[in-house]
Design a protein around this motif. Structure first.
Motif: not given
Ligand code: PRX
Length: 659
Positions: A32, A35-36, A39-40, A43-44, A46-47, A446-447
């Motif tokens: 995680l 990934r964050a 590409d922050r 990543f969000w 995707d969440q 993460p993020g």
């Protein structure tokens, strides 16, 4: 935080790596972070797609062009209540328990996802029949009963905005919040159970609405809970159970844009007026669902989760209502206090419902430590597998006690740092990944990007302390202060605002001090402004001072947060009594009267531990009260530097007087 506690933190060297078994089954996977990092925003996005149902998918992730007013997922549309309810039923989980509710007197109710969905649909129909629709504000002033959750979700379902006011706040505080948000409807109860007694709520609403001036409130919906006597205003007051009975069991959840306001929650700042923190829908729900799932390692089919917060606080919004329900969790909801009718009540409930994930505040843990381990040891707590802490720094001793005595010496303990403003958890270990350090909130999730800066904006090196900032926008961030955009900018965004044009960089100033250790892990040191933290609740020195000076006895008042073994900080006030009143009451009488006055003006949580009547207050030459010196007195320390005082003898006189 005093220098002795900082020293003890710095000497804390115990480490708790995750067990292989926990890691193998953990929800959060170590990738995680990578990934964050890569590409922050991706990543969000995707969440948001993975965790929520979008009626209309979004194509934009973040719009920061109007900074610091952010828009997340702005062209998407969703219904927050649908995400917390209907979709779980449609996915075949209607029979899963959503709420195991327990009343303080021992009555209980269980609501499955199917039942909770139906209740919310009926309640949404009821609110709509009272004219509530998108954008309308509804004040909720309820005990922790299922109707509190139902009311919040019914408001959300209609695209309206709730403002939950903690049941411990006074009529005056309630009225100020109703007025500020211009609420059309108040949802309350006759009363609720606390410490073996019914405390009246409807009477406080009556008081609030009776006080000066016209009000925006059209109706008061009253849930029957305490069965205490209530006064009734015909035409305005309605019983919840009578009104909801004929309502249709079906209600279609319409989609609202991601930035549709979801709630306002008032919190204390550095002035006398509480700030209405505004949260919106899509970004907030993404943030709380993501953090609830990963920080609490949620396995919704098997876990029983319990967060002890009242729904009147942000923790109750994010980690009792929205996060857990968005994730389809089964949870415990408890109305009363931890020690009623006996001091082992919480542990009894953990045993009864086989709670596996438990989230509470350090103040509670410290008071259990004081009462002794023999109380929890009478109960079977073996179902617990993860513990969380929130609201204030947790000292390493309390952390170890929590893990050993409540967690059987094996559960991870996650210390989660966040605020009303951040919407969801920002800094926390991830169970199964992070090696735990007692007393440290450790790492940004993460993020989430945070830093610790010097006063002039330089990032401090590891091993140093400074001011905590969030360096990049995040989905759960507050979108503003209700009705006061200027104050929003001033409070959070002006301190660290550099560069111009495309180079301009604004960072969110949290108001907390923090330290990076040699590994770069974060240790929170408490507020750096005039906000106190009493039992994990935010109180403003200015707000309590203004309550004190509203009393006819008081000429001047200064309030400080003094460190307190159990509650973290305690409210200590210094007042100068008007010469004309000095004869009326002795200092002790005045002190008792003023403590009660603050409780009546703001609420019992704000009642000062001590009120000292003094002849003078220490001031600088420019007239500013030197709270630092008063804090020294209140904590029984040697006085710090007094050379900038107008009259250096003042402190000597105060100290002598209080000996
Ligand atoms: O000072 C920090 C403290 O609580 C403040 C936020 O208060 P509130 O908005 O009421 O939200 C409380 C629940 C999220 C912060 O500015 N605080 C919160 N959590 C922690 C903490 N201090 C240290 N460690 C924490 N885990």
């Amino acid at each position: 935080m005093s220098s002795t506690s900082i020293d003890s933190l710095l000497h804390e060297s115990r480490r708790f790596p995750p067990s292989d078994e926990f890691t193998a089954g953990a929800v959060a996977k170590a990738d995680l972070y990578a990934r964050a990092e890569a590409d922050r925003l991706g990543f969000w996005a995707d969440q948001a797609r993975d965790l929520l149902h979008w009626h209309k998918p979004f194509t934009q992730t973040l719009d920061w062009t109007q900074a610091p007013f952010a828009k997340w997922f702005a062209d998407g549309a969703l219904n927050v209540a649908y995400n917390c309810l209907d979709r779980h039923v449609l996915a075949g989980h209607g029979d899963r328990v959503a709420l195991h509710w327990e009343g303080e007197p021992g009555d209980s109710r269980t609501l499955t996802y199917a039942e909770l969905t139906t209740e919310v649909k009926r309640a949404a129909n009821l609110l709509a029949s009272l004219g509530i629709g998108q954008g309308d504000r509804v004040a909720i002033y309820l005990p922790v009963i299922p109707e509190a959750v139902i009311a919040m979700l019914a408001v959300a379902r209609l695209g309206a905005v709730h403002s939950v006011v903690f049941g411990g706040f006074s009529s005056e505080s309630l009225r100020a919040r109703i007025d500020d948000a211009q609420a059309r409807l108040v949802i309350t109860a006759d009363g609720g159970w606390r410490k073996g007694k019914v405390f009246p709520l409807k009477a406080a609403v009556d008081g609030a609405l009776a006080s000066d001036g016209p009000t925006s409130v059209e109706h008061v919906l009253v849930v029957r809970r305490g069965e205490n006597e209530v006064a009734w205003t015909e035409g305005r007051d309605l019983w919840w159970h009578e009104e909801i009975a004929p309502m249709d069991l079906e209600h279609e959840a319409k989609a609202f844009e991601a930035e549709n306001p979801l709630f306002i929650l008032y919190t204390s700042g550095t002035t006398g007026k509480p700030k209405g923190i505004l949260h919106t829908s899509g970004g907030y729900l993404t943030h709380v669902a993501f953090t609830h799932k990963n920080v609490f390692d949620l396995h919704p089919e098997t876990d029983v989760y319990w967060c002890t917060a009242d729904v009147g606080w942000i923790t109750g919004h994010s980690y009792v209502v929205y996060g857990p329900l968005a994730n389809g969790a089964t949870q415990v909801l408890y109305e009363g206090t931890p020690d009623t009718p006996h001091p082992g009540r919480w542990w009894e409930l953990i045993e009864k419902y086989k709670v596996s994930v438990f989230y509470t505040a350090p103040t509670a843990i410290r008071s259990f430590m004081k009462a002794g381990r023999q109380i929890p040891q009478k109960f079977d707590l073996s179902s617990l597998r993860l513990l969380g802490s929130v609201g204030e720094p947790i000292n390493p001793e309390a952390w170890i006690w929590y893990r050993d005595i409540i967690g059987g010496g094996h559960t991870p303990v996650v210390d989660t740092w966040w605020q009303t403003e951040t919407g969801g958890i920002m800094i926390s270990a991830l169970p199964g990944i992070t090696t735990l350090k007692p007393g440290s909130a450790q790492v940004p999730l993460p993020g989430i990007s945070v830093d610790v800066l010097t006063d002039d904006g330089q990032s401090v090196p590891n091993g140093s302390g400074g001011l905590l900032v969030v360096t990049e926008p995040w989905p759960g961030m507050l979108r503003g202060i209700w009705g006061d955009p200027e104050r929003f900018i001033e409070t959070y965004w002006e301190k660290f605002d550099t560069g111009e044009g495309a180079e301009r960089r604004r960072m969110y100033f949290a108001g907390d001090g923090a330290r990076k250790d040699e590994d770069g892990d974060l240790w929170l040191l408490g507020r750096v402004d005039d906000v106190m933290n009493v039992s994990g609740h935010r109180l403003s020195t200015a707000e309590i001072e203004s309550a004190l000076v509203s009393h006819p006895y008081v000429a001047e008042a200064a309030v400080v947060g003094a460190s307190d073994e159990t509650t973290g900080q305690a409210v200590v006030a210094f007042v100068i009594v008007k010469a004309s009143q000095a004869e009326v009451a002795t200092a002790d009488e005045a002190s008792a009267i003023l403590r009660a006055h603050v409780a009546e003006q703001i609420g019992a949580i704000a009642r000062p531990r001590q009120v000292f009547v003094v002849n003078e207050l220490p001031k600088t030459r420019s007239g500013k009260i030197m709270r630092r010196l008063l804090r020294d007195v209140a904590e029984g320390r040697e006085l710090g530097d007094t050379t900038t005082l107008t009259d250096t003898s003042v402190m000597q006189i105060i100290t002598e007087k209080l000996k």
